[in-house]
Design an enzyme around this catalytic site. Structure first.
Site, PDB file in Angstrom:
ATOM      1  NE  ARG A 271      -3.041   0.709  -0.576  1.00 39.34           N
ATOM      2  CZ  ARG A 271      -3.114   0.352  -1.979  1.00 39.34           C
ATOM      3  NH1 ARG A 271      -3.498   1.129  -2.842  1.00 39.34           N
ATOM      4  NH2 ARG A 271      -4.661  -0.719  -2.428  1.00 39.34           N
TER       5      ARG A 271
ATOM      6  CE  LYS B 137      -1.177  28.074  -3.908  1.00 36.44           C
ATOM      7  NZ  LYS B 137      -1.684  28.435  -5.156  1.00 36.44           N
TER       8      LYS B 137
ATOM      9  CE  LYS C 118       2.947  34.544  -2.311  1.00 35.38           C
ATOM     10  NZ  LYS C 118       2.705  33.827  -3.018  1.00 35.38           N
TER      11      LYS C 118
ATOM     12  CD  GLU D 254       2.657  38.146  -4.235  1.00 39.55           C
ATOM     13  OE1 GLU D 254       2.778  36.820  -4.475  1.00 39.55           O
ATOM     14  OE2 GLU D 254       1.846  38.670  -3.554  1.00 39.55           O
TER      15      GLU D 254
ATOM     16  CG  ASP E 213      -0.445  37.681  -6.963  1.00 37.05           C
ATOM     17  OD1 ASP E 213      -0.782  36.411  -6.686  1.00 37.05           O
ATOM     18  OD2 ASP E 213      -1.056  38.544  -6.581  1.00 37.05           O
TER      19      ASP E 213
END
Length: 279
Positions: free
Chosen positions: A96, A131, A163, A196, A218
């Protein structure tokens, strides 16, 4: 980063096996040996073959794996990627984990290859993001690489990415960049700085201040992206991010950006179907 993968493998065994695979232990004699084959059940790009070998050998060094298809290869339904041979108990207890890892990695590699192929003929490369599934980042980013993409920063430690929140909390672009450069000098670190930007005023501010390696555009539309690339004029690397789909990917690339980051490579990908069956 190999130690993180080893830790993940051991944690996964602890999660799955606990105090014992009682089904296998009760039904399979300890001395029984056999073989299982990894069968591909849908077309795609295979990834995780090398990791599968690490999983098998971490559990039972005596397991023998005969590989027929290597990571990065295009596969079709019915292909046999490898055969594992040895104690049946070991094969069943690792089955598995091997499938979970390979299905996830192959799904990411398949999706990444689709995006990378979409960019052929341009200079633009597709990037992954942070992410990722907690604990599986190294495997998922490796799958992106296998699929033909480029890894962005691995975590918060290997690049400075200023950012919008960093810029706002720092009091503006100039203060954010200045503090980042001072920090790197003080700590003796050699890290790239990316910043950014949200509009043309911020681009012009970055161009005035300087001292960065890459500018992230962005949520710019394609028309503004083309204008921004011309304004930056090769002084810094450029990256498009935010709201870019597979359908619009090529349009952004044709503006001349160096990179396009796509969270969908890892955060919402469909696994590639495969199974491990006795043979």
């Amino acid at each position: 980063m190999n130690n993180l993968i080893d830790q993940l493998i051991q944690l996964s065994f602890a999660e799955d096996i606990g105090d014992g695979d009682h089904t296998t232990l009760s039904s399979i004699p300890e001395s029984a040996t056999g073989k299982s084959k990894l069968i591909i059940k849908e077309d795609g790009v295979i990834a995780g073959v090398e990791i599968a070998q690490r999983i098998f050998h971490a559990f039972d060094p005596d397991l023998k794996v005969s590989v027929y298809i290597n990571d990065g290869a295009q596969v079709k339904k019915g292909d046999i990627a490898f055969v594992v041979e040895g104690k049946v108990r070991s094969i069943l207890q690792t089955e598995r984990l091997v499938l979970n890892v390979m299905q996830r990695m192959s799904g990411i590699a398949t999706t990444t290859r689709k995006y990378a192929d979409r960019l052929k003929g341009t200079k633009t490369r597709v990037l992954d993001t942070r992410k990722t599934t907690p604990g599986m980042r190294m495997l998922e980013k490796e799958a992106v690489r296998i699929g033909g993409g480029v890894n962005h920063r691995i975590g918060l430690f290997d690049m400075i990415l200023l950012k919008d929140n960093h810029v706002d909390f720092a009091g503006g672009i100039e203060k954010a960049i200045t503090r980042a450069k001072e920090y790197l000098k003080e700590k003796g670190k050699d890290l790239k700085i990316e910043i950014e930007v949200r509009n043309f005023d911020e681009i012009n501010e970055v161009l005035r201040v300087g001292g960065v390696d890459r500018i992230m555009l962005d949520n710019f539309n394609t028309e503004d992206t083309c204008k921004a690339v011309k304004l930056i004029d090769g002084k810094y690397e450029t990256e498009s991010s935010g709201g870019i789909t597979f359908e619009t990917l090529r349009d952004y690339a044709e503006c001349g950006v160096d990179f396009i980051s796509v969270g969908a490579l890892t955060h919402s990908v469909k696994s590639l179907d495969m199974s491990l069956k006795a043979c």
